[in-house]
Scaffold this active site. Structure first.
Site, PDB file in Angstrom:
ATOM      1  N   LYS A   1      46.565  48.498  86.483  1.00 42.51           N
ATOM      2  CA  LYS A   1      48.184  48.798  86.416  1.00 42.51           C
ATOM      3  C   LYS A   1      48.744  47.652  85.275  1.00 42.51           C
ATOM      4  CE  LYS A   1      48.670  51.449  89.873  1.00 42.51           C
ATOM      5  NZ  LYS A   1      47.951  51.398  90.943  1.00 42.51           N
TER       6      LYS A   1
HETATM    7  C1  LIG Z   1      47.921  51.944  92.719  1.00 43.86           C
HETATM    8  C2  LIG Z   1      48.842  52.778  93.230  1.00 43.86           C
HETATM    9  C3  LIG Z   1      49.116  52.461  94.932  1.00 43.86           C
HETATM   10  C4  LIG Z   1      48.127  51.386  95.651  1.00 43.86           C
HETATM   11  O1  LIG Z   1      47.962  50.256  94.934  1.00 43.86           O
HETATM   12  P1  LIG Z   1      46.974  49.202  95.572  1.00 43.86           P
HETATM   13  O2  LIG Z   1      47.565  47.978  95.031  1.00 43.86           O
HETATM   14  O3  LIG Z   1      45.815  49.482  95.176  1.00 43.86           O
HETATM   15  O4  LIG Z   1      47.080  49.157  97.228  1.00 43.86           O
HETATM   16  C5  LIG Z   1      49.890  52.918  95.320  1.00 43.86           C
HETATM   17  N1  LIG Z   1      50.860  53.988  95.010  1.00 43.86           N
HETATM   18  C6  LIG Z   1      50.681  54.528  93.394  1.00 43.86           C
HETATM   19  C7  LIG Z   1      51.545  55.495  92.945  1.00 43.86           C
HETATM   20  C8  LIG Z   1      49.651  53.715  92.877  1.00 43.86           C
HETATM   21  O5  LIG Z   1      49.500  54.176  91.626  1.00 43.86           O
END
Ligand SMILES: *Cc1c(COP(=O)(O)O)cnc(C)c1O
Length: 380
Positions: free
Chosen positions: A183
């Site tokens: 991210k």
């Molecule tokens: C990465 C992601 C999540 C989950 O995030 P985590 O921190 O791994 O739980 C949820 N929604 C979207 C759209 C994502 O890209």
């Protein structure tokens, strides 16, 4: 396979290592002052009153729904064009995800289709800001107000986004963020919520640590005091090591977004004119958070593209195939192919290209040349 063009590389380095070393020298590895410092800085960046650090966005969404009292028998409206975590969080809370199809030019939930999906059981809307493009939050807020619904945002892709002057969390009960490895802001695994509602914040604080009234940091600061379990919570608390990694990155977010913008323009210049490839639209009055750079190709091309690029050492990812057609959700919610044709079509055509600040410009040329070479081979 030799990787010639990686999909993503993080840019963590000495700032983050130094910040982690500071935590090592202190007494508290788990949730403490470093987490509080991150929470304050993160809330400030987003213009929100409060932020709360947790271990994932999945946990954040689960907690937000629980804190709003949403559970068994309730329905939550969301999008099938997302990562499975969005629907999983709703199910973990005990509620039922109700999917609504998406806009053909952005992939975000189509506000015009939401009202038809509202029933007496509907309690909330859970929009996803796909790829980093904020949904039309004013439209969603108007629908939510009319029907007395809460809004919880899946802002996993969208720390930096702004639309019509509104940032994530600006028009919702809570916004949920991910600091997963790839991210825009990352500590490997982690997440956060923001809210302006002090009562919700109190519930979230309890929910993220077993419903306990005292934490380890409280014991360190105040000495041991008996604590109570107020409610049934979870173990979702962010620790000081995760927070230490995140704080220095907040200072780089704006400059990295500029770099993401520049790379996006390079891709757009190279790919904009191709009739077999579509770039998702950018609505007016929008700062895109530029988490991913997806292109939507002609349906039959997509999987050949993935293979053709892979053979040339170029890594790509699919974000996402429509999740109502995964085995579990299809069975659990009784869905079939054709239920959400726009999401399904995007899911069959989408391909995320290598994209990260620090990516060499030359890699963009390699990727675009390869895309055109594979298309020339397969589109005869
Ligand atoms: C990465 C992601 C999540 C989950 O995030 P985590 O921190 O791994 O739980 C949820 N929604 C979207 C759209 C994502 O890209």
């Amino acid at each position: 396979m030799t990787v010639v063009v990686p999909f993503y590389r993080h840019d963590l380095g000495t700032f983050e290592l130094d910040a982690i070393a500071d935590v090592f020298r202190g007494p508290i590895l788990t949730t403490g002052d470093t987490v509080s410092a991150f929470e304050q800085a993160f809330a400030l960046f987003l213009g929100r009153r409060h932020a709360i650090g947790v271990t994932s966005c999945t946990g954040a969404m689960h907690m937000a729904l629980m804190a709003l009292g949403i559970g068994l028998g309730d329905e939550v409206i969301t999008t099938p064009m997302t990562f499975i975590a969005t629907a999983a969080a709703i199910l973990e809370a005990g509620a039922t995800p109700v999917f609504v199809d998406v806009e053909p030019d952005t992939g975000n939930i189509d506000a015009n289709l939401i009202e038809a999906a509202i029933t007496p059981r509907t309690k909330a809307i859970l929009p996803v800001h796909l790829y980093g493009l904020l949904c039309d939050m004013r439209a969603l807020r108007a629908i939510a107000d009319k029907h007395g619904l809460a809004i919880v945002e899946d802002a996993a892709h969208c720390v930096e986004g702004i639309r019509d002057g509104i940032r994530p969390g600006g028009l919702s009960n809570a916004a949920c963020f991910s600091f997963y490895a790839t991210k825009n802001l990352t500590c490997g695994e982690g997440g956060a919520l923001t809210t302006d509602d002090p009562a919700l914040l109190e519930s979230l604080r309890l929910l993220r640590l077993h419903g306990m009234t005292k934490s380890a940091a409280d014991r360190h600061r105040e000495g041991y005091q008996h604590w109570d379990m107020k409610i049934l919570g979870w173990k979702y608390n962010m620790d000081n090591i995760q927070a230490a990694m995140l704080i220095p990155q907040l200072r780089r977010l704006e400059s990295k977004l500029k770099e993401r913008e520049r790379l996006a323009r390079l891709y757009e210049e190279r790919l904009g004119g191709l009739n077999w490839l579509q770039i998702p639209a950018l609505p007016q009055n929008t700062v895109h958070a530029r988490h991913l750079f997806p292109v939507w190709v002609e349906g039959p091309l997509r999987d050949q593209m993935i293979r053709g690029l892979q053979e040339r050492g170029i890594q790509t990812v699919v974000n996402y195939r429509a999740i109502h057609l995964t085995s579990y959700l299809k069975e659990k919610l009784g869905h079939a192919a054709g239920d959400f044709p726009v999401a399904e079509s995007i899911g069959e055509r989408t391909l995320s290209l290598p994209y990260y600040p620090g990516m060499p410009d030359g890699h963009i040329d390699i990727v675009c040349d390869a895309l055109q070479a594979v298309a020339a081979q397969t589109r005869k």
